[in-house]
Design a protein around this motif. Structure first.
Motif, mmCIF file in Angstrom:
data_model
loop_
_atom_site.group_PDB
_atom_site.id
_atom_site.type_symbol
_atom_site.label_atom_id
_atom_site.label_comp_id
_atom_site.label_asym_id
_atom_site.label_seq_id
_atom_site.Cartn_x
_atom_site.Cartn_y
_atom_site.Cartn_z
ATOM 1 N N GLN A 83 3.889 -1.876 4.107
ATOM 2 C CA GLN A 83 2.652 -0.843 4.593
ATOM 3 C C GLN A 83 3.981 0.876 4.393
ATOM 4 N N PHE A 84 5.244 0.739 4.798
ATOM 5 C CA PHE A 84 5.518 2.227 5.596
ATOM 6 C C PHE A 84 6.053 2.480 3.541
ATOM 7 N N LEU A 85 6.182 1.130 2.716
ATOM 8 C CA LEU A 85 6.570 2.075 1.580
ATOM 9 C C LEU A 85 5.384 2.536 1.245
ATOM 10 N N LEU A 86 4.224 1.948 0.971
ATOM 11 C CA LEU A 86 2.867 2.283 0.765
ATOM 12 C C LEU A 86 2.314 3.413 1.052
ATOM 13 N N PHE A 87 2.292 3.535 2.151
ATOM 14 C CA PHE A 87 2.015 4.833 2.765
ATOM 15 C C PHE A 87 2.438 5.799 2.234
ATOM 16 N N ILE A 88 3.839 5.799 1.914
ATOM 17 C CA ILE A 88 4.661 7.464 1.402
ATOM 18 C C ILE A 88 4.303 7.438 0.632
ATOM 19 N N CYS A 89 3.785 6.716 -0.586
ATOM 20 C CA CYS A 89 3.367 6.526 -1.939
ATOM 21 C C CYS A 89 2.423 7.683 -1.700
ATOM 22 N N PHE A 107 -7.977 4.682 -3.123
ATOM 23 C CA PHE A 107 -9.036 3.048 -2.635
ATOM 24 C C PHE A 107 -7.907 1.868 -2.740
ATOM 25 N N THR A 108 -7.874 2.121 -3.959
ATOM 26 C CA THR A 108 -6.351 1.011 -3.950
ATOM 27 C C THR A 108 -5.446 0.607 -3.477
ATOM 28 N N LEU A 109 -4.800 1.648 -2.875
ATOM 29 C CA LEU A 109 -3.521 1.869 -2.256
ATOM 30 C C LEU A 109 -3.993 1.111 -0.942
ATOM 31 N N VAL A 110 -5.022 1.404 -0.549
ATOM 32 C CA VAL A 110 -5.430 1.421 0.587
ATOM 33 C C VAL A 110 -5.759 -0.123 1.103
ATOM 34 N N PHE A 111 -6.545 -0.616 0.292
ATOM 35 C CA PHE A 111 -6.734 -2.448 -0.424
ATOM 36 C C PHE A 111 -5.326 -2.615 -0.759
ATOM 37 N N VAL A 112 -4.472 -2.188 -0.873
ATOM 38 C CA VAL A 112 -3.058 -3.289 -1.103
ATOM 39 C C VAL A 112 -2.223 -3.432 0.767
ATOM 40 N N VAL A 174 1.995 12.716 7.355
ATOM 41 C CA VAL A 174 2.877 12.866 7.263
ATOM 42 C C VAL A 174 3.610 11.843 8.876
ATOM 43 N N LEU A 175 2.910 12.503 9.566
ATOM 44 C CA LEU A 175 3.457 11.786 11.039
ATOM 45 C C LEU A 175 2.844 9.914 11.717
ATOM 46 N N THR A 176 1.856 9.645 10.815
ATOM 47 C CA THR A 176 1.601 8.504 10.465
ATOM 48 C C THR A 176 2.548 7.876 9.107
ATOM 49 N N ALA A 177 3.233 8.439 8.121
ATOM 50 C CA ALA A 177 4.569 7.774 7.734
ATOM 51 C C ALA A 177 5.556 7.005 8.232
ATOM 52 N N PHE A 178 5.928 8.305 8.989
ATOM 53 C CA PHE A 178 6.901 7.979 10.660
ATOM 54 C C PHE A 178 6.615 6.731 11.503
ATOM 55 N N VAL A 179 5.241 6.661 12.024
ATOM 56 C CA VAL A 179 5.066 5.551 12.973
ATOM 57 C C VAL A 179 4.862 4.536 12.082
ATOM 58 N N TYR A 180 4.685 4.956 10.740
ATOM 59 C CA TYR A 180 4.703 3.467 10.175
ATOM 60 C C TYR A 180 6.833 2.655 10.104
ATOM 61 N N GLY A 181 7.404 3.458 9.729
ATOM 62 C CA GLY A 181 8.557 3.940 9.612
ATOM 63 C C GLY A 181 9.473 2.539 11.032
ATOM 64 N N LEU A 182 8.988 3.616 11.767
ATOM 65 C CA LEU A 182 8.903 3.250 13.748
ATOM 66 C C LEU A 182 8.547 1.616 13.841
ATOM 67 N N ALA A 183 7.573 1.279 13.142
ATOM 68 C CA ALA A 183 6.899 0.266 13.133
ATOM 69 C C ALA A 183 7.901 -1.248 12.847
ATOM 70 N N ALA A 184 7.993 -0.778 11.260
ATOM 71 C CA ALA A 184 8.486 -1.413 10.430
ATOM 72 C C ALA A 184 10.437 -1.823 11.131
ATOM 73 N N ALA A 185 11.166 -0.861 11.675
ATOM 74 C CA ALA A 185 12.487 -1.002 12.414
ATOM 75 C C ALA A 185 12.775 -2.143 13.844
ATOM 76 N N PHE A 186 11.282 -1.604 14.236
ATOM 77 C CA PHE A 186 11.418 -2.480 15.433
ATOM 78 C C PHE A 186 11.253 -4.258 15.088
ATOM 79 N N THR A 187 10.413 -4.374 13.842
ATOM 80 C CA THR A 187 10.393 -5.705 13.621
ATOM 81 C C THR A 187 11.030 -6.171 13.276
#
Length: 424
Positions: A83-89, A107-112, A174-187
């Protein structure tokens, strides 16, 4: 020295899911604003939640195939990183193309992304029992997860609207991408305890099913569904979840707005008050269950039924009430009863099946509930137009009380010791 009831990996799980939920709220709000600005069409904006729900339903259906091949922490890591990588895209695409960006591509990226997100909730709820060291800790853990979910929903939608208004939709991405990155890191901090039974079962299953891959895949996909049908306790709990979802759709924004205007005779500001009171009540309810976890002990069934009775009764009174301030108090009081029911029902489900089979059962339930929610929205909208918004809320109350009666009628199933250790 006794080990902590809630382990360090649990807190990593709790943190990563809270961050991921916050990122979801931020990006949905930002994209909704972008789509509305581009098209001026509410229908186009409404495609977002519909796409997300459809993708998550499909993802939940095939999740057992992934669960049988990967450990749950690995699945969460793949989901959050993907999700982090797709959101950056997505963010880069929107930045480079601006108003020329294709909505089909968005919408395709949102679906994936939603597809990747579809197995995170079943995986999270299946991991929780594995990351607590005491039965009482399970109720505490579920309460903490529920509180964080509700806080993100309660504060997130309001704050995300302010954030989008202040810094703009593109900066919010951009802020959302940072939060997604944090979520991936904490995993990365989620470590599942070693389970010899899991390894032995996986090896045995691989030997037994290797000759026929198609049969093996079908067996894996349907294993959770079959277990739900075969175990009386799981069947009853799933039915209660379905009924709750049928009635719970009445709290979708369009329905609450119609009720405020028609039944209470108020404007949109009271719609905001009602929504805020409802979410505040659920947050308070989650904290209340957390505080009462020692008092509740192992009496999950009694607590769940009390919650359902209170929630159903208050919903019926709310439907018949015409005073705005009384409605506000009723909605605020519903929250604790709703959370008492939901948290204890989730705990009962987690204790009704072995840890090995729990992810497959939860995936089947998630798929079913996504489908029921979509159907419920359409059915409730039709009923509201035909019979009126007040009768729709009375029907929702009746559905909850029906589920309560089913729970009381199936009382013996909840006390069947074998039902609590079903392994398929």
């Amino acid at each position: 020295m006794k080990p902590p009831i809630l382990t360090r990996p649990f807190y990593f799980l709790w943190t990563t899911q809270t961050a991921a939920n916050a990122a979801d709220v931020l990006y949905i709000m930002a994209l909704t604003v972008l789509v509305l600005d581009r098209t001026g069409s509410l229908v186009s904006a409404a495609l977002m939640p519909l796409l997300r729900s459809g993708a998550q339903m499909l993802s939940g259906f095939i999740a057992p195939l992934l669960i049988s091949r990967f450990k749950l922490p690995a699945l969460l890591l793949m989901s959050q990183t993907g999700q982090f990588l797709l959101f950056i895209c997505l963010a880069v695409y929107l930045k480079l193309n601006g108003d020329g960006a294709s909505l089909i591509a968005v919408f395709t990226l949102v679906f994936v992304m939603s597809f990747l997100d579809g197995w995170t909730v079943p995986a999270r709820n299946a991991l929780v029992p594995r990351l607590v060291t005491h039965e009482q800790g399970l109720l505490k853990a579920n309460s903490l997860v529920s509180v964080s979910d509700q806080v993100v929903q309660f504060a997130g939608w309001g704050l995300s609207g302010v954030i989008v208004a202040v810094i703009g939709a593109n900066s919010t991405l951009v802020l959302t991408a940072f939060v997604y990155g944090l979520a991936a890191a904490f995993t990365l901090g989620i470590k599942e305890p070693a389970d010899p039974e899991h390894t032995q079962h996986a090896n045995q299953q691989q030997k037994e099913t290797a000759p026929d891959r198609e049969d093996s895949r079908w067996l894996t996909l349907t294993e959770g569904w079959k277990l739900i049908w075969r175990v009386p306790r799981l069947r009853l709990l799933t039915f209660m979840d379905v009924v709750d979802m049928l009635g719970g759709s009445v709290w979708v924004g369009a329905f609450t707005l119609a009720f405020v205007q028609v039944a209470l005779g108020q404007g949109e500001e009271w719609w905001g008050f009602i929504n805020a009171a409802y979410f505040a009540g659920t947050v308070g309810g989650g904290l209340l269950v957390l505080a009462l976890s020692r008092t509740i002990g192992s009496r999950y069934l009694a607590a769940m039924l009390i919650g359902m009775a209170g929630y159903g009764s208050l919903t019926a009174i709310y439907a018949l009430n015409t005073q705005p301030f009384v409605a506000l108090m009723l909605v605020l009081l519903m929250g604790p009863f709703a959370e008492l029911s939901i948290i204890n029902r989730r705990t009962l489900i987690q204790r009704s099946v072995t840890k090995l089979m729990l992810p497959k059962v939860l995936s089947a339930q998630a798929t079913l509930l996504h489908l029921v929610f979509c159907i419920s929205l359409l059915v409730m909208a039709g009923l509201a137009e035909r019979f009126g918004i007040v009768n729709m809320y009375l029907l929702a109350a009746g559905l909850t009380l029906l589920a309560l009666l089913v729970g009381l009628a199936g009382y013996r199933a909840f006390h069947d010791k074998e039902a609590g250790t079903a392994n398929g």
